[in-house]
Scaffold this motif. Structure first.
Motif, PDB file in Angstrom:
ATOM      1  N   LYS A   1       0.832  -1.203   0.000  1.00 32.33           N
ATOM      2  CA  LYS A   1       0.000   0.000   0.000  1.00 32.33           C
ATOM      3  C   LYS A   1       0.866   1.252   0.000  1.00 32.33           C
ATOM      4  CE  LYS A   1      -3.937   2.292   2.143  1.00 32.33           C
ATOM      5  NZ  LYS A   1      -3.367   3.625   1.904  1.00 32.33           N
ATOM      6  N   THR A   2       1.950   1.229   0.759  1.00 27.85           N
ATOM      7  CA  THR A   2       2.842   2.391   0.799  1.00 27.85           C
ATOM      8  C   THR A   2       3.378   2.709  -0.592  1.00 27.85           C
ATOM      9  OG1 THR A   2       3.517   1.940   3.084  1.00 27.85           O
ATOM     10  CG2 THR A   2       5.005   3.292   1.754  1.00 27.85           C
ATOM     11  N   LEU A   3       3.800   1.678  -1.313  1.00 28.18           N
ATOM     12  CA  LEU A   3       4.362   1.884  -2.645  1.00 28.18           C
ATOM     13  C   LEU A   3       3.281   2.265  -3.655  1.00 28.18           C
ATOM     14  CD1 LEU A   3       6.908  -1.059  -2.618  1.00 28.18           C
ATOM     15  CD2 LEU A   3       7.449   1.381  -2.561  1.00 28.18           C
ATOM     16  N   MET A   4       2.091   1.704  -3.538  1.00 24.14           N
ATOM     17  CA  MET A   4       0.988   2.093  -4.413  1.00 24.14           C
ATOM     18  C   MET A   4       0.598   3.554  -4.178  1.00 24.14           C
ATOM     19  SD  MET A   4      -0.019  -0.315  -6.501  1.00 24.14           S
ATOM     20  CE  MET A   4      -1.730   0.047  -6.876  1.00 24.14           C
ATOM     21  N   ASP A   5       0.560   3.950  -2.913  1.00 28.26           N
ATOM     22  CA  ASP A   5       0.250   5.345  -2.591  1.00 28.26           C
ATOM     23  C   ASP A   5       1.317   6.279  -3.166  1.00 28.26           C
ATOM     24  OD1 ASP A   5      -2.019   4.598  -1.255  1.00 28.26           O
ATOM     25  OD2 ASP A   5      -1.164   4.800   0.754  1.00 28.26           O
ATOM     26  N   GLU A   6       2.567   5.833  -3.121  1.00 26.54           N
ATOM     27  CA  GLU A   6       3.650   6.642  -3.686  1.00 26.54           C
ATOM     28  C   GLU A   6       3.464   6.830  -5.185  1.00 26.54           C
ATOM     29  OE1 GLU A   6       8.219   5.751  -4.811  1.00 26.54           O
ATOM     30  OE2 GLU A   6       7.759   5.528  -2.670  1.00 26.54           O
ATOM     31  N   ALA A   7       3.139   5.746  -5.890  1.00 30.70           N
ATOM     32  CA  ALA A   7       2.928   5.824  -7.331  1.00 30.70           C
ATOM     33  C   ALA A   7       1.766   6.765  -7.667  1.00 30.70           C
ATOM     34  CB  ALA A   7       2.663   4.433  -7.905  1.00 30.70           C
ATOM     35  N   GLU A   8       0.675   6.657  -6.915  1.00 37.55           N
ATOM     36  CA  GLU A   8      -0.480   7.527  -7.139  1.00 37.55           C
ATOM     37  C   GLU A   8      -0.123   8.986  -6.874  1.00 37.55           C
ATOM     38  OE1 GLU A   8      -4.595   8.905  -7.441  1.00 37.55           O
ATOM     39  OE2 GLU A   8      -3.359   7.343  -8.343  1.00 37.55           O
ATOM     40  N   ASN A   9       0.626   9.207  -5.813  1.00 36.89           N
ATOM     41  CA  ASN A   9       1.028  10.564  -5.452  1.00 36.89           C
ATOM     42  C   ASN A   9       1.881  11.199  -6.539  1.00 36.89           C
ATOM     43  OD1 ASN A   9       3.453  12.171  -3.722  1.00 36.89           O
ATOM     44  ND2 ASN A   9       1.343  12.750  -3.272  1.00 36.89           N
ATOM     45  N   GLU A  10       2.838  10.435  -7.064  1.00 38.47           N
ATOM     46  CA  GLU A  10       3.693  10.968  -8.127  1.00 38.47           C
ATOM     47  C   GLU A  10       2.877  11.238  -9.396  1.00 38.47           C
ATOM     48  OE1 GLU A  10       6.522  11.975  -7.516  1.00 38.47           O
ATOM     49  OE2 GLU A  10       7.606  10.704  -6.108  1.00 38.47           O
ATOM     50  N   ARG A  11       1.878  10.398  -9.656  1.00 39.34           N
ATOM     51  CA  ARG A  11       1.021  10.633 -10.821  1.00 39.34           C
ATOM     52  C   ARG A  11       0.247  11.927 -10.662  1.00 39.34           C
ATOM     53  NH1 ARG A  11      -4.164   9.539 -12.550  1.00 39.34           N
ATOM     54  NH2 ARG A  11      -4.719   8.603 -10.560  1.00 39.34           N
ATOM     55  N   MET A  12      -0.194  12.227  -9.439  1.00 42.41           N
ATOM     56  CA  MET A  12      -0.909  13.484  -9.207  1.00 42.41           C
ATOM     57  C   MET A  12       0.018  14.683  -9.362  1.00 42.41           C
ATOM     58  SD  MET A  12      -3.928  12.575  -9.014  1.00 42.41           S
ATOM     59  CE  MET A  12      -4.491  14.254  -8.767  1.00 42.41           C
ATOM     60  N   HIS A  13       1.301  14.514  -9.022  1.00 39.79           N
ATOM     61  CA  HIS A  13       2.264  15.582  -9.294  1.00 39.79           C
ATOM     62  C   HIS A  13       2.290  15.870 -10.793  1.00 39.79           C
ATOM     63  CE1 HIS A  13       4.885  14.597  -5.492  1.00 39.79           C
ATOM     64  NE2 HIS A  13       3.652  14.945  -5.188  1.00 39.79           N
ATOM     65  N   LEU A  14       2.347  14.790 -11.581  1.00 38.52           N
ATOM     66  CA  LEU A  14       2.380  14.952 -13.035  1.00 38.52           C
ATOM     67  C   LEU A  14       1.127  15.666 -13.535  1.00 38.52           C
ATOM     68  CD1 LEU A  14       3.423  14.308 -15.910  1.00 38.52           C
ATOM     69  CD2 LEU A  14       2.195  12.130 -15.743  1.00 38.52           C
ATOM     70  N   MET A  15      -0.060  15.218 -13.099  1.00 36.32           N
ATOM     71  CA  MET A  15      -1.293  15.820 -13.569  1.00 36.32           C
ATOM     72  C   MET A  15      -1.384  17.291 -13.181  1.00 36.32           C
ATOM     73  SD  MET A  15      -2.372  13.280 -15.162  1.00 36.32           S
ATOM     74  CE  MET A  15      -3.849  14.086 -15.787  1.00 36.32           C
ATOM     75  N   THR A  16      -0.788  17.645 -12.052  1.00 37.44           N
ATOM     76  CA  THR A  16      -0.770  19.047 -11.624  1.00 37.44           C
ATOM     77  C   THR A  16       0.122  19.886 -12.520  1.00 37.44           C
ATOM     78  OG1 THR A  16      -1.239  18.519  -9.304  1.00 37.44           O
ATOM     79  CG2 THR A  16      -0.102  20.599  -9.741  1.00 37.44           C
TER      80      THR A  16
END
Length: 227
Positions: free
Chosen positions: A79-94
């Motif tokens: 879950k920690t690593l999945m959350d990290e991947a999602e978080n980085e994707r949101m950085h990109l979308m921003t």
């Protein structure tokens, strides 16, 4: 919300060949990014966040499969690593909303993602410790880059535009939030990933875990993006 205070000076001193290789690889990437983007930090973020979103997904996938094979728990890593991947994707979308990548940069994104995904997948299979150390060093450099981005904004060389709506929702920022507020919370995210991945690498190496982990900014639980 206010971005949590983070330690900007955290650096894991390389110990052993694995760490030296990881550190050297990340510094080589840093040189390429500096050469290609110079101080165009918004465009740099678009390309590099695409790459940054890869390790968490690779690590989560391989740990998930390992736990299935061994029929054991994951210690919360997946879950920690999945959350990290999602978080980085949101950085990109921003930052897509901020920088508006060119066609050439979109081509670079596709090429960089495929190359880095294959490289990181292979590295994780060979040495997950080295892979997490690479991410730790990568995030150290991200903290430095976003600190420099803040300096560009504060000194007027980059416009402090309004925060994109997607960023205000994801980080629960106030209506009048600006790009500077966004960069502060993104930098805090990266500092958290830095400490977590160095901690994972330490654990895999049989070393003491990181004494402190930078606090994670509050995020929206789920966000749906328009097609």
């Amino acid at each position: 919300m206010t971005a949590p205070h983070i330690d900007l000076d955290v650096h894991h001193q390389p110990k052993g060949v694995s760490d030296v290789v990881a550190f050297g690889f990340v510094k080589a990437l840093r040189f390429c990014a500096d050469t290609f983007f110079a101080k165009r930090y918004g465009h740099r973020a678009v390309v590099l966040e695409t790459v940054a979103a890869v390790p968490g997904m690779v690590g989560a996938t391989l740990n998930h499969l390992k736990c299935l094979r061994r029929m054991e728990g994951d210690k919360g890593w997946i879950k920690t690593l999945m959350d990290e991947a999602e978080n980085e994707r949101m950085h990109l979308m921003t930052f897509i909303e901020v920088a508006k990548p060119t066609l050439f940069e979109r081509v670079v994104v596709v090429a960089a993602q495929w190359v880095f995904y294959l490289f990181f997948f292979g590295l994780y299979l060979i040495s997950s410790k080295t892979a997490h150390r690479v991410v730790g060093y990568f995030e150290e450099e991200a903290v430095i880059s976003y600190t420099l981005y803040l300096k560009e904004i504060d000194e007027g060389r980059s416009a402090n535009v309004a925060a994109p709506a997607i960023a205000r929702h994801y980080w629960k920022l106030p209506e009048g939030a600006t790009l500077r507020d966004v960069v502060l919370v993104v930098r805090a995210d990266e500092a958290h990933h830095r400490d977590v991945n160095h901690g994972f690498a330490n654990e895999l190496a049989g070393l003491a875990p990181a004494e402190t982990v930078a606090p994670y900014p509050e995020h929206a639980e789920q966000i749906r993006l328009a097609a």
